[in-house]
Design a protein around this motif. Structure first.
Motif, PDB file in Angstrom:
ATOM      1  N   THR A  36     -13.777  17.881  13.053  1.00 31.75           N
ATOM      2  CA  THR A  36     -12.874  17.929  14.204  1.00 31.75           C
ATOM      3  C   THR A  36     -11.611  18.718  13.889  1.00 31.75           C
ATOM      4  O   THR A  36     -11.308  19.712  14.544  1.00 31.75           O
ATOM      5  CB  THR A  36     -12.496  16.507  14.651  1.00 31.75           C
ATOM      6  N   ALA A  37     -10.909  18.321  12.846  1.00 30.46           N
ATOM      7  CA  ALA A  37      -9.606  18.921  12.557  1.00 30.46           C
ATOM      8  C   ALA A  37      -9.720  20.384  12.160  1.00 30.46           C
ATOM      9  O   ALA A  37      -8.837  21.183  12.466  1.00 30.46           O
ATOM     10  CB  ALA A  37      -8.903  18.128  11.466  1.00 30.46           C
ATOM     11  N   ARG A  66      -4.422  13.831  16.178  1.00 26.79           N
ATOM     12  CA  ARG A  66      -3.182  14.485  15.730  1.00 26.79           C
ATOM     13  C   ARG A  66      -3.484  15.815  15.056  1.00 26.79           C
ATOM     14  O   ARG A  66      -2.807  16.809  15.293  1.00 26.79           O
ATOM     15  CB  ARG A  66      -2.447  13.586  14.737  1.00 26.79           C
ATOM     16  N   SER A  67      -4.494  15.825  14.197  1.00 29.37           N
ATOM     17  CA  SER A  67      -4.838  17.043  13.458  1.00 29.37           C
ATOM     18  C   SER A  67      -5.293  18.139  14.408  1.00 29.37           C
ATOM     19  O   SER A  67      -4.934  19.306  14.241  1.00 29.37           O
ATOM     20  CB  SER A  67      -5.927  16.748  12.432  1.00 29.37           C
ATOM     21  N   GLU A  95      -3.657   5.888  26.412  1.00 29.04           N
ATOM     22  CA  GLU A  95      -2.295   6.368  26.668  1.00 29.04           C
ATOM     23  C   GLU A  95      -1.982   7.600  25.827  1.00 29.04           C
ATOM     24  O   GLU A  95      -1.111   8.407  26.181  1.00 29.04           O
ATOM     25  CB  GLU A  95      -1.266   5.281  26.326  1.00 29.04           C
ATOM     26  N   ILE A  96      -2.651   7.742  24.690  1.00 25.88           N
ATOM     27  CA  ILE A  96      -2.292   8.832  23.774  1.00 25.88           C
ATOM     28  C   ILE A  96      -3.455   9.740  23.414  1.00 25.88           C
ATOM     29  O   ILE A  96      -3.255  10.790  22.805  1.00 25.88           O
ATOM     30  CB  ILE A  96      -1.677   8.278  22.468  1.00 25.88           C
ATOM     31  N   ILE A  97      -4.646   9.364  23.786  1.00 27.20           N
ATOM     32  CA  ILE A  97      -5.845  10.142  23.454  1.00 27.20           C
ATOM     33  C   ILE A  97      -6.670  10.304  24.723  1.00 27.20           C
ATOM     34  O   ILE A  97      -6.776   9.374  25.517  1.00 27.20           O
ATOM     35  CB  ILE A  97      -6.668   9.425  22.371  1.00 27.20           C
ATOM     36  N   ASP A  98      -7.249  11.475  24.908  1.00 24.73           N
ATOM     37  CA  ASP A  98      -8.071  11.711  26.098  1.00 24.73           C
ATOM     38  C   ASP A  98      -9.406  10.983  25.975  1.00 24.73           C
ATOM     39  O   ASP A  98     -10.174  11.205  25.046  1.00 24.73           O
ATOM     40  CB  ASP A  98      -8.338  13.220  26.257  1.00 24.73           C
ATOM     41  N   ILE A  99      -9.686  10.133  26.973  1.00 29.15           N
ATOM     42  CA  ILE A  99     -10.942   9.396  27.034  1.00 29.15           C
ATOM     43  C   ILE A  99     -11.577   9.737  28.376  1.00 29.15           C
ATOM     44  O   ILE A  99     -11.004   9.458  29.432  1.00 29.15           O
ATOM     45  CB  ILE A  99     -10.724   7.869  26.959  1.00 29.15           C
TER      46      ILE A  99
ATOM     47  N   ALA B 116       2.135  11.562  18.675  1.00 27.04           N
ATOM     48  CA  ALA B 116       2.867  11.874  17.444  1.00 27.04           C
ATOM     49  C   ALA B 116       3.573  10.651  16.874  1.00 27.04           C
ATOM     50  O   ALA B 116       3.804  10.571  15.662  1.00 27.04           O
ATOM     51  CB  ALA B 116       3.883  12.982  17.730  1.00 27.04           C
ATOM     52  N   ASP B 117       3.943   9.698  17.737  1.00 22.59           N
ATOM     53  CA  ASP B 117       4.721   8.534  17.294  1.00 22.59           C
ATOM     54  C   ASP B 117       3.872   7.290  17.067  1.00 22.59           C
ATOM     55  O   ASP B 117       4.396   6.249  16.678  1.00 22.59           O
ATOM     56  CB  ASP B 117       5.783   8.184  18.359  1.00 22.59           C
TER      57      ASP B 117
END
Lengths: 112, 166
Positions: A36-37, A66-67, A95-99, B116-117
């Motif tokens: 992935t990264a 993140r990577s 909330e932070i990753i696309d699903i 990022a946090d």
């Protein structure tokens, strides 16, 4: 736990198969991160064959997202089973990753 | 020279009506072996797949945490797990003779807002607390000989409706 990949139309598709428990994450984390990264392109991850997800797997997802983001690309997970979605929802991971619900939605998201 | 076979981490498992008692060794294989026995018990008790998954995740998180945070030299390096049905709940009791550690005192990680946090520490404990109806920690009084638990974690998970036990 197994991880495989293929590519089409400039998108890398990674398929996870098995339990993302302590042993499963340990078995594939390095390969998954490499696939992935280091892709250098958008990545979609098919979770249809993932039967179990817990905090170590969540941590792995966050690390790889993140990577991929650090290289200016998008990472989208899709086809999560109800058991896996419950953990995703319980942790607020969407909330932070696309699903995405399915492959079509994942492809649309990753190229947006 | 042939390699020695690894000792099973599931040292014992006993099924009674509505109750499973296991003794696990200190190793990551304990999670796989004990988890399989626990899933089997849940299925026999008519627990739904969704609840079995919650029980499975809780078991994974608690036992992995115990194994990772280490046992003191000289201890029996044992994890005793009891699962029992009480009314509309599954009660899981984890006893271990590792170093004293109360996971309920860990502050929960901040909610995810930005990739990022995102804090990745403490996710396991937080996940257990969110899936369970209740989580309680105690240090049992040491009595008798043999396995003397230092930590006791009791996790109660709502089972909802169950199918007739098979």
């Amino acid at each position: 736990m197994q991880v495989t990949m293929n590519e089409f139309d400039g998108i890398r598709r990674v398929v996870l198969d098995g339990r993302l428990d302590t042993a499963g994450v340990g078995a594939i984390e390095l390969s998954f991160t490499a696939m992935t990264a280091s892709a250098g392109k958008p990545v979609v991850v098919d979770l249809a064959a993932v039967s179990f997800l817990a905090s170590l797997g969540v941590r792995m997802f966050i690390g790889t997202a993140r990577s991929v983001a650090a290289k200016g690309n998008r990472l989208v997970f899709y086809n999560a089973t109800p058991a896996v979605m419950e953990i995703i929802d319980t942790m607020g991971l969407a909330e932070i990753i696309d699903i995405a619900a399915d492959e079509a939605e994942a492809m649309a998201l990753v190229q947006a | 020279m042939a390699a020695a076979a690894s000792a099973p981490m599931l040292r014992s498992a006993r099924f009674d009506a509505g109750r499973l008692s296991m003794q696990l060794g200190n190793g990551l294989a304990a999670i796989a072996e004990g988890g399989a026995a626990l899933r089997d018990f849940c299925a026999r008790e008519g627990i739904s797949d969704a609840v079995i998954n919650r029980v499975d995740v809780v078991f994974e998180e608690v036992v992995a945490n115990i194994v990772r945070h280490g046992f003191a030299p000289g201890s029996a390096q044992t994890i005793a797990v009891e699962a029992r049905i009480e009314g509309d709940a599954m009660v899981l009791v984890f006893d271990d003779d590792g170093r004293p550690f109360d996971p309920t005192l860990q502050p929960p990680p901040a909610p995810f807002t930005r990739l990022a946090d995102a804090q990745v520490g403490g996710l396991g404990v937080a996940l257990v607390q969110r899936l369970a109806r209740s989580v309680a920690y105690a240090q049992p009084e040491a009595t008798g000989v043999g396995f003397l638990p230092v930590n006791r974690l009791t996790v109660t998970i709502a089972t909802g409706e169950r199918s007739p036990p098979g």
